[in-house]
Design a protein around this motif. Structure first.
Motif, PDB file in Angstrom:
ATOM      1  N   LEU A  97       0.918  -1.233   0.179  1.00  0.00           N
ATOM      2  CA  LEU A  97       0.010  -0.128  -0.062  1.00  0.00           C
ATOM      3  C   LEU A  97       0.924   1.292  -0.054  1.00  0.00           C
ATOM      4  N   VAL A  98       1.987   1.119   0.754  1.00  0.00           N
ATOM      5  CA  VAL A  98       2.882   2.346   0.842  1.00  0.00           C
ATOM      6  C   VAL A  98       3.531   2.477  -0.675  1.00  0.00           C
ATOM      7  N   THR A  99       3.930   1.482  -1.109  1.00  0.00           N
ATOM      8  CA  THR A  99       4.390   1.506  -2.624  1.00  0.00           C
ATOM      9  C   THR A  99       3.519   2.206  -3.616  1.00  0.00           C
ATOM     10  N   ASN A 100       2.039   1.863  -3.258  1.00  0.00           N
ATOM     11  CA  ASN A 100       1.050   2.398  -4.158  1.00  0.00           C
ATOM     12  C   ASN A 100       1.048   4.126  -4.204  1.00  0.00           C
ATOM     13  N   PHE A 101       1.067   4.534  -3.010  1.00  0.00           N
ATOM     14  CA  PHE A 101       1.321   5.823  -2.578  1.00  0.00           C
ATOM     15  C   PHE A 101       2.393   6.457  -3.264  1.00  0.00           C
ATOM     16  N   GLU A 102       3.508   5.937  -2.869  1.00  0.00           N
ATOM     17  CA  GLU A 102       4.757   6.562  -3.285  1.00  0.00           C
ATOM     18  C   GLU A 102       4.928   6.798  -5.074  1.00  0.00           C
ATOM     19  N   VAL A 103       4.524   5.545  -5.844  1.00  0.00           N
ATOM     20  CA  VAL A 103       4.576   5.694  -7.011  1.00  0.00           C
ATOM     21  C   VAL A 103       3.652   6.700  -7.885  1.00  0.00           C
ATOM     22  N   MET A 104       2.622   7.235  -6.926  1.00  0.00           N
ATOM     23  CA  MET A 104       1.890   8.238  -7.413  1.00  0.00           C
ATOM     24  C   MET A 104       2.680   9.414  -8.029  1.00  0.00           C
ATOM     25  N   HIS A 105       3.719   9.672  -7.309  1.00  0.00           N
ATOM     26  CA  HIS A 105       4.598  11.010  -7.604  1.00  0.00           C
ATOM     27  C   HIS A 105       5.924  10.459  -7.677  1.00  0.00           C
TER      28      HIS A 105
END
Length: 757
Positions: free
Chosen positions: A258-266
């Protein structure tokens, strides 16, 4: 070529790009004579110091993960209730925030309970800094509590178990503060928001005002070109990959994903900017970076069943705001059950939870403004123009302004009659009337809004809703195929040891541990960094190579951002094209004309009968009450055309309350009920309600007190509008003591004569 010649050549070639360089800068005394040598030494030193920062970050992550109850709260806490001790154990717990030295807590003020989001990262974001939600509540004198969680879930715990545990926590907080003026304020951050709303729908008797900060409740909503994350479920073919991750994890879902999903947004920030900022300002930026990374870089775990419930029913199914969820004992989770004020704080700069996803649930629940009022629901929203998803929780500027004002004005919000309002927060200036009644630098105002205003923000698109409905149905198909064909084999192969190894090698964890002291290649970095700090020689700010470095960084950042924008645009177009296909929608059982019936919560005969009964009861009480009821009704009648209330009026009300004899002062709960009754009376029959004023304030003394209160209250607010002034004169005519009345003409005299009879 001598190094000085190289320096002169570089200066010459960069002069056009950097107009500030009119001539080669003279190096400071004692530094290398040429910019190249100075820059190279500085860059090498910064590289070593940067590696040391990464080493410290890795060590911090390992130390944080080794704690029994890791969190990033900047306050001392006392354990109140542990979720392990409940009938249905969960990995959540309730703690009391110990006020720091100098903080004075008033036990008569309502307590605040901050619920932390369990969205992959560790707990504590609501209190990472002293300028935070918890900090502002403590500053205002409120007792504070925090609901956090442990890194590992209790085997078998469910989302419903967590909701019931949170209800038990709120019960405990209320029991600890029996003398408080009002029930506890609940603050749900991000994913904790929907969980708090579920809990409050199940137990509507528990909460006071509910503040949702960056919380998604309407998962299909969004504006094209601005909400890329809502397409993720469709691009993955539904939730079967969630099941796959849980099965490979031996029943555990890794929050690092989940953290990775947030990070790769930007990617421009994740892969470059935040790291380059540390490298470029390594002498000053390291402490802030390390503090934040403790929270962001410590992912926690969820049971696979919990994550499956969330993705199936919320992210893809969007079943919460449409009343399609039920508890294990058959109770329907209906958000209309909530009677407490709901405050939504969201931002246009937040592409994780944009305003349409934070506010769209209102349109799922209510079709007409009358439905909001008759349902007794007060909804307040406030919009920030630019802050991002994490900034809405951790930004000191946001805490000082929005969070601070919402905390200070929570009692005002709790007194507002049913309806939709927008909170407008503006800085006090020399033109602000009665600034002595404003708390701090900002004026808090509530402006009346309608469902049409919400529709203009949400911009629901029926065609897009049909596409998301197609995703939900396709997800069910794929999930069934996966469960039948692949799950038995994968569960037989997966072991706890293999799952643990897989989690340890997750890229989001590996980027921390690879630079820690566990890596023998990092052993020399610490001593090197100490040597560099003893002889640190930063390059001059005017060095042309430093300027070129910043230009190169800006270019890399811009390129990564352009790649992300292109990716988001392509994802959106693919999603719209694939799931907008009439053939696919027909195969999935959607009507070809409109994609199926609109997603709206069901009507209930019992609920509607209850609303009618409450309205009839309030109408019957139109002539019952005393001077306080007369005062409240008159104020609401006079100010009704304006549709705006601010904190100065509430401060004046509090001041008026202190003038009453002790035995006549209503508590906050009693006064709130009076406000509700007078609002319903005016909504039902304004003419009849206003003509009954003399029957509420029967004695001349009561009428004098009501008129004096009106004069005082209205003197502390902006001038009345034309219609408001006419209403004031009419109310005066009805309430003037008999001996003081003057001959009147028109409807005022007629109303007074009718009331006296």
């Amino acid at each position: 070529m001598p190094s000085q010649d190289i320096s002169n050549a570089i200066i010459a070639t960069t002069r056009n790009a950097l107009p500030v360089l009119d001539r080669a800068p003279s190096p400071p005394t004692g530094w290398p004579a040429d910019p190249v040598g100075s820059y190279c030494l500085d860059a090498a030193q910064r590289a070593i110091l940067f590696l040391d920062v990464l080493r410290q970050r890795g060590n911090n992550a390992l130390e944080y993960a080794a704690r029994d109850a890791p969190n990033v709260l900047s306050y001392d806490v006392e354990l109140v209730l542990h979720g392990h001790d409940l009938d249905r154990p969960v990995n959540y717990g309730l703690v009391r925030i110990v006020p720091p030295p100098g903080a004075v807590v008033d036990e008569r003020k309502r307590p605040f309970v901050v619920f932390d989001p369990r969205a992959g990262h560790g707990p504590g974001i609501g209190g990472m800094k002293h300028d935070s939600e918890i900090g502002k509540a403590l500053e205002a004198g409120h007792p504070c509590y925090f609901v956090g969680f442990l890194p590992d879930p209790v085997p078998g715990q469910t989302v419903e178990d967590v909701c019931r545990a949170e209800a038990r926590f709120v019960e405990e907080v209320a029991a600890r503060h029996p003398a408080a003026e009002g029930r506890p304020v609940l603050i749900g951050n991000c994913q904790a928001g929907w969980q708090v709303m579920m809990m409050c729908a199940i137990r509507p008797d528990l909460p006071g005002p509910i503040l949702l900060v960056g919380s998604p409740l309407s998962y299909w909503a969004g504006i094209r070109g601005q909400s890329p994350m809502r397409y993720l479920g469709g691009m993955l073919g539904g939730t079967w990959l969630t099941s796959l991750a849980g099965d490979l994890g031996s029943g555990i879902f890794d929050g690092a994903s989940l953290v990775t999903n947030f990070e790769v947004m930007h990617p421009e920030n994740h892969y470059w900017k935040k790291l380059y900022d540390v490298y470029a300002k390594v002498d000053t930026e390291a402490p802030r970076f390390l503090e934040f990374e403790k929270w962001w870089g410590s992912p926690v775990l969820l049971n696979a069943g919990e994550m499956q419930y969330i993705t199936d029913n919320l992210f893809v199914g969007n079943r919460l705001s449409t009343g399609q969820l039920r508890t294990s004992d058959g109770l329907r989770i209906d958000l209309r059950n909530i009677r407490s004020p709901i405050i939504v704080f969201c931002s246009w700069g937040d592409d994780i939870t944009p305003p349409p996803q934070a506010l769209g649930w209102i349109l799922d629940l209510y079709e007409r403004d009358e439905d909001v009022v008759s349902g007794g629901q007060t909804i307040v929203y406030t919009l920030h123009p630019s802050v991002g998803h994490l900034g809405i929780f951790v930004s000191g500027k946001v805490a000082t302004k929005e969070h601070g004002e919402l905390v200070q004005c929570m009692d005002l919000i709790d007194l507002m009659p049913p309806g939709i309002y927008e909170a407008v927060i503006t800085e006090v200036d020399e033109d602000t009337a009665n600034p002595q009644l404003v708390h701090g630098r900002y004026l808090f105002e509530l402006e009346k809004r309608s469902l049409d205003d919400v529709r203009a923000l949400v911009r629901n698109n029926p065609a897009d809703d049909a596409r998301f409905e197609a995703v939900a149905r396709l997800s069910e198909v794929n999930q069934g195929l996966y469960a039948t064909l692949a799950r038995p084999l994968l569960r037989a192969m997966a072991t706890p040891a293999a799952a643990a190894a897989q989690r340890a090698l997750h890229p989001d964890r590996l980027r921390f541990t690879a630079f820690s002291d566990r890596n023998p290649w990092m052993a020399a970095v610490g001593p090197w960094a100490e040597m560099v700090r003893r002889d640190r020689r930063p390059a001059d700010a005017r060095n042309p190579l430093s300027a070129l470095e910043h230009l190169a960084s800006d270019g890399i950042e811009a390129w990564l951002k352009a790649c992300a924008n292109t990716r988001d645009m392509l994802v959106e177009q693919i999603f719209l094209s694939v799931y907008g296909s009439p053939a696919l929608q027909a195969v999935l059982g959607l009507a070809a004309e409109n994609g199926g019936p609109p997603r709206r919560i069901e009507r209930e005969v019992v609920r509607e009968a209850s609303v009618v009964a409450r309205r009839a009861e309030a109408e019957a009480a139109v002539a019952r009450g005393g001077a306080i009821e007369a005062f409240v009704r008159a104020v609401m009648y006079i100010l009704r055309p304006g549709g705006r209330v601010d904190e100065r009026g509430f401060a004046a009300l509090q001041e008026l309350g202190t003038m009453l004899p002790e035995h006549e002062r209503p508590g906050l709960a009693c006064f709130k009920e009076i406000v509700r009754q007078q609002f319903v009376a005016l909504e039902a029959d304004e003419e009849r309600a206003i003509q009954a004023l003399p029957r509420l304030a029967r004695s001349e003394e009561d009428r004098r007190r009501v008129l004096a209160g009106l004069d005082h209250l209205l003197s502390l607010r902006p001038p009345l509008l034309g219609e408001q002034e006419a209403r004031l004169q009419r109310a005066r005519g009805l309430l003037e003591p008999l001996a003081a009345r003057r001959p009147m003409r028109g409807h005022v005299a007629a109303d007074t004569a009718k009331a006296d009879r």
